[in-house]
Design a protein around this motif. Sequence first.
Motif, PDB file in Angstrom:
ATOM      1  N   ARG A 127       0.908  -1.386   0.431  1.00 12.77           N
ATOM      2  CA  ARG A 127       0.049   0.445  -0.029  1.00 12.77           C
ATOM      3  C   ARG A 127       0.576   1.329  -0.435  1.00 12.77           C
ATOM      4  NH1 ARG A 127      -2.256   1.003   4.009  1.00 12.77           N
ATOM      5  NH2 ARG A 127      -3.871   2.687   3.245  1.00 12.77           N
ATOM      6  N   GLU A 128       1.510   0.933   0.295  1.00  9.90           N
ATOM      7  CA  GLU A 128       2.672   2.056   0.585  1.00  9.90           C
ATOM      8  C   GLU A 128       3.221   3.197  -0.416  1.00  9.90           C
ATOM      9  OE1 GLU A 128       4.887   2.977   4.704  1.00  9.90           O
ATOM     10  OE2 GLU A 128       3.066   2.699   5.538  1.00  9.90           O
ATOM     11  N   ILE A 129       3.844   1.603  -0.509  1.00  7.46           N
ATOM     12  CA  ILE A 129       4.600   1.981  -2.143  1.00  7.46           C
ATOM     13  C   ILE A 129       3.627   2.557  -3.255  1.00  7.46           C
ATOM     14  CG2 ILE A 129       6.099   0.662  -4.181  1.00  7.46           C
ATOM     15  CD1 ILE A 129       6.990  -0.943  -2.481  1.00  7.46           C
ATOM     16  N   VAL A 130       2.542   1.551  -3.634  1.00  9.32           N
ATOM     17  CA  VAL A 130       1.438   2.026  -4.277  1.00  9.32           C
ATOM     18  C   VAL A 130       1.497   3.798  -4.320  1.00  9.32           C
ATOM     19  CG1 VAL A 130      -0.705   1.589  -5.513  1.00  9.32           C
ATOM     20  CG2 VAL A 130       0.824  -0.022  -5.098  1.00  9.32           C
ATOM     21  N   VAL A 131       0.700   3.697  -3.076  1.00 10.48           N
ATOM     22  CA  VAL A 131      -0.081   4.981  -2.586  1.00 10.48           C
ATOM     23  C   VAL A 131       1.227   5.814  -2.877  1.00 10.48           C
ATOM     24  CG1 VAL A 131      -0.533   6.771  -0.845  1.00 10.48           C
ATOM     25  CG2 VAL A 131      -1.593   4.568  -1.228  1.00 10.48           C
ATOM     26  N   SER A 132       2.609   5.954  -2.133  1.00  9.81           N
ATOM     27  CA  SER A 132       2.937   6.958  -3.239  1.00  9.81           C
ATOM     28  C   SER A 132       3.898   7.403  -3.851  1.00  9.81           C
ATOM     29  CB  SER A 132       5.084   6.532  -2.471  1.00  9.81           C
ATOM     30  OG  SER A 132       5.351   5.512  -3.491  1.00  9.81           O
ATOM     31  N   LEU A 133       3.501   6.343  -5.248  1.00 13.44           N
ATOM     32  CA  LEU A 133       3.687   6.439  -6.532  1.00 13.44           C
ATOM     33  C   LEU A 133       2.804   7.773  -7.345  1.00 13.44           C
ATOM     34  CD1 LEU A 133       4.601   3.028  -7.502  1.00 13.44           C
ATOM     35  CD2 LEU A 133       5.591   5.087  -7.885  1.00 13.44           C
ATOM     36  N   CYS A 134       1.284   7.506  -7.000  1.00 11.04           N
ATOM     37  CA  CYS A 134       0.283   8.547  -7.272  1.00 11.04           C
ATOM     38  C   CYS A 134       0.369  10.234  -6.879  1.00 11.04           C
ATOM     39  CB  CYS A 134      -1.599   8.335  -6.333  1.00 11.04           C
ATOM     40  SG  CYS A 134      -1.838   6.690  -6.613  1.00 11.04           S
ATOM     41  N   GLY A 135       1.619   9.914  -5.920  1.00 11.38           N
ATOM     42  CA  GLY A 135       1.794  11.285  -6.530  1.00 11.38           C
ATOM     43  C   GLY A 135       3.333  12.034  -7.042  1.00 11.38           C
ATOM     44  N   TRP A 136       3.928  11.196  -7.325  1.00 11.02           N
ATOM     45  CA  TRP A 136       5.312  11.361  -7.764  1.00 11.02           C
ATOM     46  C   TRP A 136       4.513  12.233  -9.122  1.00 11.02           C
ATOM     47  CZ3 TRP A 136       8.747   7.011  -9.442  1.00 11.02           C
ATOM     48  CH2 TRP A 136       9.508   6.778  -8.538  1.00 11.02           C
ATOM     49  N   ASP A 137       5.260  13.911  -9.493  1.00 13.67           N
ATOM     50  CA  ASP A 137       5.532  14.419 -10.466  1.00 13.67           C
ATOM     51  C   ASP A 137       6.097  14.130 -11.687  1.00 13.67           C
ATOM     52  OD1 ASP A 137       6.869  15.892  -8.783  1.00 13.67           O
ATOM     53  OD2 ASP A 137       5.606  17.486  -9.141  1.00 13.67           O
ATOM     54  N   GLY A 138       7.006  13.704 -12.119  1.00 15.93           N
ATOM     55  CA  GLY A 138       8.627  13.711 -12.550  1.00 15.93           C
ATOM     56  C   GLY A 138       9.098  12.508 -12.733  1.00 15.93           C
ATOM     57  N   GLY A 139       9.810  11.934 -13.435  1.00 14.08           N
ATOM     58  CA  GLY A 139      10.100  10.664 -13.828  1.00 14.08           C
ATOM     59  C   GLY A 139       9.876   9.712 -15.133  1.00 14.08           C
ATOM     60  N   SER A 140       9.873   8.365 -15.059  1.00 10.39           N
ATOM     61  CA  SER A 140       9.400   7.941 -16.523  1.00 10.39           C
ATOM     62  C   SER A 140       9.207   6.504 -15.853  1.00 10.39           C
ATOM     63  CB  SER A 140      11.072   7.620 -17.146  1.00 10.39           C
ATOM     64  OG  SER A 140      11.335   7.112 -16.448  1.00 10.39           O
ATOM     65  N   TRP A 141       8.651   5.980 -16.452  1.00 17.48           N
ATOM     66  CA  TRP A 141       7.516   4.824 -16.385  1.00 17.48           C
ATOM     67  C   TRP A 141       7.472   3.671 -17.482  1.00 17.48           C
ATOM     68  CZ3 TRP A 141       3.583   2.594 -19.553  1.00 17.48           C
ATOM     69  CH2 TRP A 141       3.177   3.446 -20.408  1.00 17.48           C
ATOM     70  N   ARG A 142       7.754   2.441 -16.904  1.00 17.92           N
ATOM     71  CA  ARG A 142       7.367   1.434 -18.291  1.00 17.92           C
ATOM     72  C   ARG A 142       6.565   0.275 -17.675  1.00 17.92           C
ATOM     73  NH1 ARG A 142      12.930  -1.312 -21.421  1.00 17.92           N
ATOM     74  NH2 ARG A 142      11.544  -2.630 -23.001  1.00 17.92           N
ATOM     75  N   PHE A 143       5.657   0.056 -18.803  1.00 13.68           N
ATOM     76  CA  PHE A 143       5.286  -1.661 -18.463  1.00 13.68           C
ATOM     77  C   PHE A 143       5.739  -2.675 -18.984  1.00 13.68           C
ATOM     78  CE2 PHE A 143       1.650  -4.374 -19.433  1.00 13.68           C
ATOM     79  CZ  PHE A 143       0.941  -4.767 -17.741  1.00 13.68           C
ATOM     80  N   LEU A 144       5.757  -3.531 -18.722  1.00 14.51           N
ATOM     81  CA  LEU A 144       6.461  -4.847 -19.405  1.00 14.51           C
ATOM     82  C   LEU A 144       5.435  -6.254 -18.639  1.00 14.51           C
ATOM     83  CD1 LEU A 144       9.861  -4.588 -17.391  1.00 14.51           C
ATOM     84  CD2 LEU A 144       9.117  -4.149 -19.547  1.00 14.51           C
ATOM     85  N   ALA A 145       4.777  -6.269 -20.010  1.00 19.65           N
ATOM     86  CA  ALA A 145       3.854  -7.978 -19.862  1.00 19.65           C
ATOM     87  C   ALA A 145       4.475  -8.994 -18.968  1.00 19.65           C
ATOM     88  CB  ALA A 145       3.260  -8.122 -21.401  1.00 19.65           C
ATOM     89  N   GLY A 146       3.213 -10.092 -18.813  1.00 20.31           N
ATOM     90  CA  GLY A 146       4.241 -11.126 -18.263  1.00 20.31           C
ATOM     91  C   GLY A 146       4.626 -11.050 -16.470  1.00 20.31           C
TER      92      GLY A 146
END
Length: 179
Positions: A127-146
Amino acid sequence: VLDYLTPDFLLGMTATPESAGAIGFLTLPALFRDLLARMATGQLVAYRGETVKKVFFKSGFILYATSNLTADRLGEVLLARGAITRDQFDESTRQVLATGRKQGTLLVRTGALAPKDLFHGLIAQVREIVVSLCGWDGGSWRFLAGLPPREEFVSLRLHPAGLIFEGLTLIAADPRWSG
């Protein structure tokens, strides 16, 4: 806050297999919602500076999350919540370094935690990891299937909607985001 979850706001925010993008205001909550709607399976990896956080999904539900930040580690979360003492934390940390075993397993084996308390601690950590991500206003992301090999994490199967709402509530309360 709920207005941010409307379909109009979320149009164009999709994570397809092997996709990537920049993180801006509310990007990650939108991606979480998209992954749930598409019943996606894979991992969303978010980067900001030296910080790397991963959220693992199966059929749109959150299975687990990891982070390279010390404060996001299970032992640190359990200690901060008062589930274990400083002595139990220190001893289990020494045992992790000596044996290579997982800290949660060691805490249960030594009697510092009951199995159900470990499970609740794992949920709190994710929960803490996921909720903390909601406030990120910079950086990058990548989605990897599997999914990674099953032994790498405990499957929790958390619904992302409540975590998105919790994250957006924190954003709404943050003076940086008020107009």
